[in-house]
Design an enzyme around this catalytic site. Structure first.
Site: not given
Lengths: 362, 362, 362
Positions: A225, A246-248, A266
């Site tokens: 998330r 991974a996140h974002n 990201s």
């Protein structure tokens, strides 16, 4: 026994369905698609790559699908079905022989569904599946056994979820998405603030994952998330097994990602990219649309130019890598040649200086 | 407390069971195998690598297993048990101390078993496990809790399935196979036909997975079903954790594959191969029997010669790679040397030409 | 909708809580943390990297957190909250907006808990979770649905276990540990004795896994039990998703390991190390404290010096790798230059010899 299938179709019916030209008896009964080298009577096979043509002449297949301009080397072969695009026809054929779920829509008595969840029509929910408060499931979803849907998870319609999938709270899944067994959607991003004593403090991960329509996610793949905001998998993208997102991270639409790829936090991946197995992509960078990344490559910086092919770790232009690797393999010879030239040169210089000094002494 | 074990055996009994020669009191009671550096009274340890011999002389172990020709440097050591093959004896010993399931065969009341499934004798099936229609389970299988066996899945006898394993429909598992937690057998192969608008159409995956007898599959490993026909894991092969086996791969017999390896679609891996961790193998190629592939290597083309060792990405002959890598590390020095030689050469040529022109002007 | 959150706080309250200086109306109501480029009215954002400053001047955010010495280029911006350490404040802020489990401690009726297990106070145990005989669960643990805790597993207090986690028998988990969905703790190590006929005999794996306090383990990560003794994850270490930790590995304290890393058997990893994604570490070696290993690197031998940075496969000193890679990219030019020099040299030598022989003939 490779698989069970109760579907049968005649060669004539198949020819009509795929708009092909049949050379053989339309009454032949087809019971299963097979690889040409494994065919048995009742098999319908295909031949697209000329490399495998020799299998045709002693195949036990009942029908072989070939390109419409195919010219056999011998007349001793099974019935042929000529089509304009073999692969497309095979894809159609496999779809015909695929067995559906075979069950009436049913919510199993052992499923644990919070009374505050909203369920659409025509659902099936398997045994021991857990649906938490606030979850919303669209129409005609097929949710297997032993699945977990966290609080406020939203599924579109016609979503297929295989056994053991875990979706953490607040994640959003589009229409017709397919999630394979044991994949995890919405686990916490890997975010920790280092403290002065060298230990880590967990940073709360309060974002979610958004998976747009027509995405397929492989077995045991993990999508974390967002820390804030969403990790996004764009419309129609296909992810294989054991991938780490991974996140974002943001993945564009119609991008294909092979197994065991890892994409760090990201990163923004474009649309219509092709990413090979075991590729690693660093965080906070951008990959242009239609990039093609060779298996095991490592992407350490932003790719701005669209539609290029990349290879190596760290990656470089694909054709450059091939040239570099070609010399890399010869490094021992290169080093040897250099040592020889150096020795020659020193030998020469020494002699020549003696020579010159002799010369000048004359 | 490292582990619990209620088994006890005397040094004399152990010596008899493993046909070893005891130097010490046969009444010594052995309660647990330990590493020599962690031994406590009651521990039985082993010493095979001379590097660790110093641990022997202040070990608190009650018994140490050594090679039969071992000559201690000092007499101040625990009782010894001399055997012809230390590792083989230790393997035997660990087996003695391993605890069995400890349960009577039992089908848990919460398991959801379709009435159209066939169950052999002496089975145990854990809580919340789901067995679908047409599944057949051989005798003496131990199936843990929370397992999923899809339609028509067939298990041989004495199969061990740990919690959370998912087996999709139609897959076939041989005798004595061990499947570790959360591995996925028979998920869809990664097969999509690209359409003209750049989107993908899913190709139905109607094959299955066949796992032959005596195979062990690690935790979270994924084996995709064949598109047509079977993905095959051959007899006695051992797969570690988090491995990806794509559709229609064939692995021979007695091949060992370490963790996080990825094998792409339709690759054929030989028998008795050893494949190191994180190796990637491209699709549609063949790996000869007894190939040894070093960790993190990438195999991009067929290996025809048997029994060779490979290294690098893309991989080359192991010893060649070591030589290449040895020069690779020195590339800055090689480049510097080359620049120096070039400068020397230019300097020399310049002087020499002047020299020559002076010479000719004389 | 990215996520749901019912928490609201005023700018004035926030300023007081984080000891910041507010430039704006203390009554502004903050409803959610957002990324500055995605802010809507009600958003509280942060700006730390000057690269993103341009987002400030047309942001719809209600409040932006900035470094206390920040000087805006324009006065047209949202209210500011000045703080001494932006990242630390954001971490605090996210924690405020994180939603707790929201449930009263509860043991779900469908959980299958052996009567010989010991349960602490204030527990929640989710639906379809299985707890075996001899397991001990400390106070205030939150165990999700569909979890498996094997025989004699011991959990400290305040442990969080997400759905689908499998813990094999005898493993020990410290206080405040967080285990993400579908990770597997205590699966058998990959240990087989090769027999003379080329087949493998399984070596019993009778050790366990010990996870110390404050560790977090990612989704689908696997940690194998020791063959004898324990596989150990030290206090406060953080492991991302899809990691492989083999039998008898020891990881020190406060070490961070990114996704898809693989660590082979009996390796000893120091404390406060940082290991990048997809790194592979060979077995039976030691990594010194505070080592930093770049993503995709392969560590093939012991690292003795503390606090160094490593890169490449096999890895070398980080800065050396950068220099080596810089020449590696230029290998085709290096090889070309070498061929040219060789040709020049041969040309020269030939002419020169002719020249010399002419010279001598004069």
């Amino acid at each position: 026994m490779a698989y069970l299938c109760t579907m049968k179709i005649s060669a004539g019916q198949l020819a009509a369905l795929v708009s092909g030209t049949l050379e053989g008896d339309p009454e032949i009964l087809l019971e299963r698609p097979s690889k040409i080298e494994e065919a048995v009577p009742g098999s319908v096979c295909f031949l697209a790559n000329p490399k495998y043509e020799h299998y045709l002449y002693d195949s036990k297949a009942s029908l072989v699908i070939v390109q419409d301009d195919f010219v056999p080397r011998s007349t001793d072969h099974p019935a042929l079905l000529r089509v304009p695009n073999v692969y497309q026809t095979v894809s159609q054929l496999l779809g015909m022989f695929e067995e559906g779920p075979g069950n009436e829509p049913e919510i199993h008595a052992s499923a644990v569904i919070h009374r505050g969840a909203k369920l659409g029509k025509g659902l099936s929910i398997g045994a021991c599946t857990v649906v938490e408060e606030g979850a919303e499931i669209g129409e005609n979803c097929r949710i297997g056994p032993q699945v977990y849907l966290g609080k406020n998870v939203k599924l579109g319609h016609s979503v297929t979820i295989h056994p053991g999938v875990r979706i953490y709270r607040d994640c959003v899944i589009g229409d017709r998405v397919i999630l394979h067994a044991n994949c995890v959607i919405g686990s916490d991003g890997f975010g920790f603030a280092p403290l002065e004593d060298g230990s880590f403090k967990k940073i709360a991960q309060i974002g979610n994952v958004v998976i747009e329509s027509d995405v397929e996610i492989g077995a045991n793949t993990c999508i974390d998330r967002g820390t804030m905001g969403s990790t996004l998998i764009g419309q129609g993208s296909k992810l294989d097994n054991l991938i780490q997102i991974a996140h974002n991270v943001q993945v564009g639409s119609h991008t294909a990602i092979a197994a065991q790829v890892g994409i760090a936090g990201s990163a923004r991946i474009g649309s219509r990219c092709m990413i090979g197995g075991q590729v690693g992509i660093a965080g906070h960078l951008t990959i242009a649309d239609r990039s093609v990344i060779q298996a095991q490559s490592g992407i350490a910086s932003t790719i701005e130019e669209e539609g290029k092919k990349w290879y190596g770790s760290p990656a470089m232009d694909y054709f450059t890598f091939l040239r570099v690797y070609n010399e890399f393999k010869k490094l021992p010879q290169i080093a040897k040649k250099l040592r020889e030239m150096e020795a020659d040169w020193q030998e020469y210089s020494k002699n020549h200086k003696e020579d010159e000094s002799n010369h000048h002494q004359k």
